[in-house]
Design a protein around this motif. Structure first.
Motif: not given
Length: 145
Positions: A79-82, A104-106, A142-143
């Motif tokens: 995944g990818q998150e920031a 999904v990035e929340t 993205q949500e």
């Protein structure tokens, strides 16, 4: 490139002059480079061949590694998150030919002070049946919550 400055007083110069600022390029860090993994597939995982992974819907530069674990019924992705975002994976569809997966990035609804780092966590999802020869289609969403 970073510049390092040192303020020094020059003896004997202009009596009213302040300190002189000299700059020089910083020396390269002696810290070792960050460790890179040989493969994003964890020990015990089996990489899904690139020919069976459709990652065309992912943004350029996104990780595209896909693997299976256990008997093939656990699917793994990167995944990818920031910042304050958190990554997760959803299995959107499973058929005899294809498994569609959404990365999904929340993000938080409320504005927060967040770091500006990007992280690539390994994520897994349980399939109804082992992947076998099925293809994997990756997409993103993205949500806010």
């Amino acid at each position: 490139m970073a510049l390092v400055g040192c303020a020094t007083s020059q003896p004997g110069g202009d009596a009213g002059a302040g300190p002189t600022l000299t700059t020089a390029p910083s020396s390269p860090s002696s810290a070792p480079p960050s460790e890179e993994f040989e493969s994003p597939v964890p020990p015990g995982g089996t990489a899904v061949p690139e020919a069976r992974v459709d990652a065309t819907a992912l943004p350029e530069g996104s990780p595209r590694a896909v693997w299976t674990e256990a008997d093939g019924s656990v699917l793994g992705v990167i995944g990818q998150e920031a910042g304050c975002g958190r990554a997760s994976v959803e299995v959107a569809e499973q058929s005899a030919q294809v498994v569609k997966v959404v990365l999904v990035e929340t993000l938080p609804k409320d504005q927060q002070v967040c770091t500006m780092d990007i992280r690539y966590p390994p994520l897994t999802a349980k399939l109804d049946a082992p992947l076998g020869e099925r293809s994997v289609v990756l997409s993103t969403r993205q949500e806010q919550r």
